[in-house]
Design a protein around this motif. Structure first.
Motif, PDB file in Angstrom:
ATOM      1  N   MET A   1       0.844  -1.191   0.000  1.00  0.00           N
ATOM      2  CA  MET A   1       0.000   0.000   0.000  1.00  0.00           C
ATOM      3  C   MET A   1       0.883   1.247   0.000  1.00  0.00           C
ATOM      4  N   ALA A   2       0.511   2.244  -0.796  1.00  0.00           N
ATOM      5  CA  ALA A   2       1.131   3.567  -0.737  1.00  0.00           C
ATOM      6  C   ALA A   2       0.286   4.439   0.183  1.00  0.00           C
ATOM      7  N   ARG A   3       0.958   5.261   1.004  1.00  0.00           N
ATOM      8  CA  ARG A   3       0.245   6.107   1.960  1.00  0.00           C
ATOM      9  C   ARG A   3       0.741   7.554   1.859  1.00  0.00           C
ATOM     10  N   ARG A   4      -0.172   8.458   2.132  1.00  0.00           N
ATOM     11  CA  ARG A   4       0.147   9.883   2.224  1.00  0.00           C
ATOM     12  C   ARG A   4      -0.485  10.436   3.493  1.00  0.00           C
ATOM     13  N   PHE A   5       0.340  10.904   4.417  1.00  0.00           N
ATOM     14  CA  PHE A   5      -0.146  11.487   5.665  1.00  0.00           C
ATOM     15  C   PHE A   5      -0.130  13.010   5.517  1.00  0.00           C
ATOM     16  N   ARG A   6      -1.320  13.596   5.471  1.00  0.00           N
ATOM     17  CA  ARG A   6      -1.439  15.034   5.237  1.00  0.00           C
ATOM     18  C   ARG A   6      -1.079  15.833   6.490  1.00  0.00           C
ATOM     19  N   ARG A   7      -0.431  16.969   6.265  1.00  0.00           N
ATOM     20  CA  ARG A   7      -0.114  17.868   7.372  1.00  0.00           C
ATOM     21  C   ARG A   7      -1.388  18.332   8.063  1.00  0.00           C
ATOM     22  N   GLY A   8      -1.364  18.314   9.401  1.00  0.00           N
ATOM     23  CA  GLY A   8      -2.497  18.812  10.163  1.00  0.00           C
ATOM     24  C   GLY A   8      -3.719  17.928  10.104  1.00  0.00           C
ATOM     25  N   ALA A   9      -3.551  16.650   9.706  1.00  0.00           N
ATOM     26  CA  ALA A   9      -4.729  15.801   9.549  1.00  0.00           C
ATOM     27  C   ALA A   9      -4.510  14.334   9.908  1.00  0.00           C
ATOM     28  N   ASP A  10      -3.380  13.751   9.541  1.00  0.00           N
ATOM     29  CA  ASP A  10      -3.316  12.293   9.466  1.00  0.00           C
ATOM     30  C   ASP A  10      -2.360  11.646  10.468  1.00  0.00           C
ATOM     31  N   TYR A  11      -2.621  10.326  10.727  1.00  0.00           N
ATOM     32  CA  TYR A  11      -1.929   9.583  11.778  1.00  0.00           C
ATOM     33  C   TYR A  11      -2.410   8.143  11.766  1.00  0.00           C
ATOM     34  N   THR A  12      -1.756   7.290  12.525  1.00  0.00           N
ATOM     35  CA  THR A  12      -2.336   6.008  12.925  1.00  0.00           C
ATOM     36  C   THR A  12      -2.180   5.901  14.433  1.00  0.00           C
ATOM     37  N   LEU A  13      -3.187   5.429  15.124  1.00  0.00           N
ATOM     38  CA  LEU A  13      -3.083   5.197  16.565  1.00  0.00           C
ATOM     39  C   LEU A  13      -2.507   3.808  16.812  1.00  0.00           C
ATOM     40  N   ALA A  14      -1.962   3.616  18.001  1.00  0.00           N
ATOM     41  CA  ALA A  14      -1.282   2.361  18.326  1.00  0.00           C
ATOM     42  C   ALA A  14      -2.232   1.180  18.189  1.00  0.00           C
ATOM     43  N   SER A  15      -1.800   0.194  17.430  1.00  0.00           N
ATOM     44  CA  SER A  15      -2.569  -1.045  17.275  1.00  0.00           C
ATOM     45  C   SER A  15      -1.611  -2.211  17.381  1.00  0.00           C
ATOM     46  N   ALA A  16      -2.122  -3.325  17.847  1.00  0.00           N
ATOM     47  CA  ALA A  16      -1.296  -4.514  18.044  1.00  0.00           C
ATOM     48  C   ALA A  16      -1.458  -5.467  16.869  1.00  0.00           C
ATOM     49  N   TYR A  17      -0.356  -6.106  16.493  1.00  0.00           N
ATOM     50  CA  TYR A  17      -0.417  -7.189  15.520  1.00  0.00           C
ATOM     51  C   TYR A  17      -0.873  -8.438  16.264  1.00  0.00           C
ATOM     52  N   GLU A  18      -1.924  -9.095  15.769  1.00  0.00           N
ATOM     53  CA  GLU A  18      -2.542 -10.189  16.510  1.00  0.00           C
ATOM     54  C   GLU A  18      -2.344 -11.556  15.859  1.00  0.00           C
ATOM     55  N   GLY A  19      -1.481 -11.638  14.856  1.00  0.00           N
ATOM     56  CA  GLY A  19      -1.223 -12.938  14.240  1.00  0.00           C
ATOM     57  C   GLY A  19      -0.488 -13.873  15.173  1.00  0.00           C
ATOM     58  N   GLU A  20      -0.666 -15.162  14.963  1.00  0.00           N
ATOM     59  CA  GLU A  20      -0.012 -16.146  15.825  1.00  0.00           C
ATOM     60  C   GLU A  20       1.479 -16.226  15.542  1.00  0.00           C
ATOM     61  N   GLU A  21       1.860 -16.067  14.280  1.00  0.00           N
ATOM     62  CA  GLU A  21       3.260 -16.149  13.891  1.00  0.00           C
ATOM     63  C   GLU A  21       3.784 -14.750  13.567  1.00  0.00           C
ATOM     64  N   PRO A  22       5.086 -14.514  13.736  1.00  0.00           N
ATOM     65  CA  PRO A  22       5.653 -13.221  13.339  1.00  0.00           C
ATOM     66  C   PRO A  22       5.445 -12.963  11.856  1.00  0.00           C
ATOM     67  N   ARG A  23       5.544 -11.695  11.460  1.00  0.00           N
ATOM     68  CA  ARG A  23       5.523 -11.364  10.039  1.00  0.00           C
ATOM     69  C   ARG A  23       6.556 -10.269   9.778  1.00  0.00           C
ATOM     70  N   LEU A  24       7.006 -10.183   8.551  1.00  0.00           N
ATOM     71  CA  LEU A  24       7.893  -9.110   8.149  1.00  0.00           C
ATOM     72  C   LEU A  24       7.059  -7.900   7.740  1.00  0.00           C
ATOM     73  N   GLU A  25       7.514  -6.729   8.135  1.00  0.00           N
ATOM     74  CA  GLU A  25       6.881  -5.492   7.693  1.00  0.00           C
ATOM     75  C   GLU A  25       7.963  -4.549   7.196  1.00  0.00           C
ATOM     76  N   PHE A  26       7.714  -3.896   6.079  1.00  0.00           N
ATOM     77  CA  PHE A  26       8.673  -2.896   5.623  1.00  0.00           C
ATOM     78  C   PHE A  26       7.952  -1.597   5.317  1.00  0.00           C
ATOM     79  N   THR A  27       8.687  -0.510   5.461  1.00  0.00           N
ATOM     80  CA  THR A  27       8.184   0.812   5.110  1.00  0.00           C
ATOM     81  C   THR A  27       9.272   1.533   4.326  1.00  0.00           C
TER      82      THR A  27
END
Length: 634
Positions: free
Chosen positions: A462-488
């Motif tokens: 996914m491509a994301r754009r966080f706008r000034r004065g508007a955007d964010y993500t709040l803390a969320s937990a990864y709930e999968g049973e096995e680890p996963r790779l994440e890249f940004t």
């Protein structure tokens, strides 16, 4: 995460002895409010306004308190109360301790806050509680359980979207103490903003409220103004707009200090008139935490879209096809494909081995200048061109005109996103990364080599754009049973996101002063806005936009409100500032929290990135081989 509430010096939060509570007579309580507030006509006006309000039931009373009393309250707070700067995923504020605990202070401490104590007693008096109960139709309110604190918002401070539903809360309120001599200007920010909801069906066919990503009502602060609303599960969504840094052409002599006393009126407690046995437990079951854990998840955007790497259509149109899977070396065709996108340094065997060793030790990597210079220049030109074009205000218009979707609901996240288009010829370099490089078998092989992960099974890009004065993500937990790779892959071309290094000769002298302000709370009297000439001088963590991974909270008994938010100065596993052409890779375990901090309006540009969630499978170790190794050691 436990929040660190604190009042410095003599104002130390203690349990409130019942013996020190003051019950005011009806006449004494009324004298502390402005003239005419309790007149029948005034009460009927506010009742009618409340009943007809939208997007949900709320009211505004202005003015509320007898003016000289409230001025005295403000003066006492400025001179006697200290504040702790606090920043989490959901807010950045200066906060006092709990004013409901004033009765727990000794006589010497109480003598310094007589007006504040008068205000607290008036707000929770029987006369005013009955008045609010009548205006709102909410039911009786507790005078035994008081709940109020002082919050100060200076430039850059904010509170993101939430619904206030915790435990026994019935009404939420904010009483503003902004400078009465310098009226607050709406363009300074700091408004209470209310979000509308739509009613949908959950997985069981029951009604569930889904908040819009866009607020529909903004209520600016004003001295002696009370804003209040009924706390409604999954409906009373609101935020506090950022207090903005002044622009270069604005008057910087006017102080932007949004001071307010805020809190809640609770349902009657045991022994009080209106007490209902078991009601608090029922309300707790309907709390916002339960809302977050699933009922409306089917309406969340974006939804996961994992794609199996076994499918032939994700092989980069043949250019990235792997000839010898995970043999540790690239063929000529694989290198020819990858070098179009990835900096050659990261494709050499020696550097790949170094990266693999580092990832094995830390379970994370941060790679600067990841994209090849030639391709990176195309990406930068495209993003800078996009930022020159004004975005529409509403989520629907953004999708219609610009092809981006707004992530929702806002009590979880808000940003613009795009998935892969699926087109054979991508329209822009972001889509080329989504459609060609990252889904390719060649990139899959590269990622497997540098992480040492045995088998990469799927990708969700996914491509994301966080706008000034508007955007964010709040803390969320990864709930999968096995680890996963994440890249940004952060692709933010604007500058100022990282605090500039001091001159080398000054670094030693100021070493203690250059600590990361994210992790160092400060305490002071009412904070003044920072003396900045203009927004361009704001830099580093103050701009937000950084991404953080944090350890989950293992405490068994946790306040539900604290469980929704992550205190960012505790348990940080990995973090990275917004920047240009920076790839971060993390092996994320179940329960690990993650968020992208709200992007301040003072930033010079938006935060851009491409993210990928990678499914993995680990080969199980052969027990016979382990036994043989143990025998050899013996």
């Amino acid at each position: 995460m436990k929040r660190k509430t604190d009042m410095r010096g003599s104002l130390d939060g203690n349990a409130m002895p019942e013996s020190k509570k003051r019950a005011l007579s009806s006449e004494e309580a009324a004298s502390r409010f402005r003239d005419g507030l309790f007149d029948t006509a005034e009460q009927q006006k506010y009742t009618s306004e409340y009943a007809n309000s939208s997007p949900y039931l709320h009211g505004v009373i202005h003015p509320l308190i007898e003016p000289s009393l409230l001025r005295s309250v403000r003066e006492e707070i400025e001179t006697q109360v200290s504040f702790t700067e606090k920043e989490t995923d959901i807010y950045k504020i200066f906060q006092s301790g709990d004013l409901a605990n004033l009765d727990g202070l000794d006589d010497s401490s109480l003598s310094k806050l007589p007006s504040v104590l008068k205000l607290r007693d008036a707000m929770y008096s029987a006369r005013f509680r009955e008045y609010l109960s009548s205006v709102t139709g909410s039911g009786k309110l507790s005078g035994q359980k008081t709940d109020m604190a002082i919050n100060v918002y200076t430039e850059g401070c904010h509170l993101l979207c939430h619904d206030d539903v915790i435990g026994s809360r019935r009404l939420s309120y904010i009483l503003y103490l902004t400078d009465p001599e310098t009226p607050w200007q709406a363009e300074w920010g700091g408004a209470l903003r209310l979000f509308p909801t739509t009613t949908e069906k959950d997985a069981k066919g029951e009604d569930v409220k889904i908040p819009s990503p866009d607020y529909s009502l903004s209520i600016p602060p004003a001295f002696n103004q009370l804003s209040f609303f009924t706390v409604q599960p999954g409906e009373s969504f609101h935020d506090v707009e950022e207090v903005y840094h002044p622009r270069e052409d604005e008057d910087k002599s006017k102080k932007r200090v949004r001071m307010a006393i805020s809190g809640w009126f609770h349902i009657p407690q045991e022994g009080e008139d209106g007490y209902e046995e078991g009601l608090e437990e029922k309300l707790a079951e309907r709390s916002s935490l339960a809302q977050l854990q699933g009922r409306g998840d089917i309406y969340d955007l974006p939804q996961p879209q994992p794609v199996s790497w076994e499918e032939p259509e994700v092989e980069g149109k043949g250019k990235g096809k792997v000839e010898e899977q995970n043999d540790g070396e690239f063929s000529a065709s694989e290198l020819g494909f990858l070098v179009q996108y990835i900096a050659p340094t990261y494709l050499t065997p020696d550097i790949a081995e170094e990266m693999s060793d580092a990832f094995s030790a830390e379970s994370s990597l941060s790679l600067e200048s990841f994209l090849h210079d030639k391709f990176a220049s195309r990406v930068r030109a495209y993003i800078e061109d996009q930022e020159r074009q004004a975005l529409p205000a509403s989520a629907d218009e953004i999708q219609k005109q610009r092809g981006w979707t707004v992530a929702r609901p806002p009590h979880k996240h808000r940003y613009l996103y795009q998935h892969a288009s699926g087109k054979e010829e991508p329209e822009n370099p972001l889509q080329e990364l989504l459609n060609v490089l990252f889904p390719s078998q060649a990139f899959r092989k590269w990622l497997g080599i540098i992480t040492g992960v045995d088998h990469l099974t799927s990708h969700d890009l996914m491509a994301r754009r966080f706008r000034r004065g508007a955007d964010y993500t709040l803390a969320s937990a990864y709930e999968g049973e096995e680890p996963r790779l994440e890249f940004t892959l952060c692709l933010t071309p604007s500058t100022g996101w990282e605090k500039q290094e001091e001159e080398e000769e000054d670094e030693d002298e100021n070493e203690s002063e250059n600590e990361n302000p994210e992790s160092k709370p400060s305490s002071a009297k009412v904070p003044e806005p920072k003396d900045k000439a203009n927004a361009d001088e704001v830099e580093g963590p103050a701009l937000g936009g950084y991404e953080i991974y944090m350890a989950g909270d293992d405490e068994e008994e946790e306040d539900e409100e604290d469980a929704e938010n992550a205190d960012q100065d505790d348990g940080i596993l990995f973090s990275t500032q917004a920047g240009w052409n920076r790839l971060s890779i993390v092996l994320r375990d179940s329960g690990t929290l993650k968020f992208v901090k709200y992007v301040s309006a003072a930033a010079k540009g938006d935060r851009w990135d491409i993210t990928g969630d990678i499914g993995v499978e680990f080969e199980e170790e052969d027990d016979d081989d382990e036994d043989e190794e143990d025998e050899d050691e013996d």
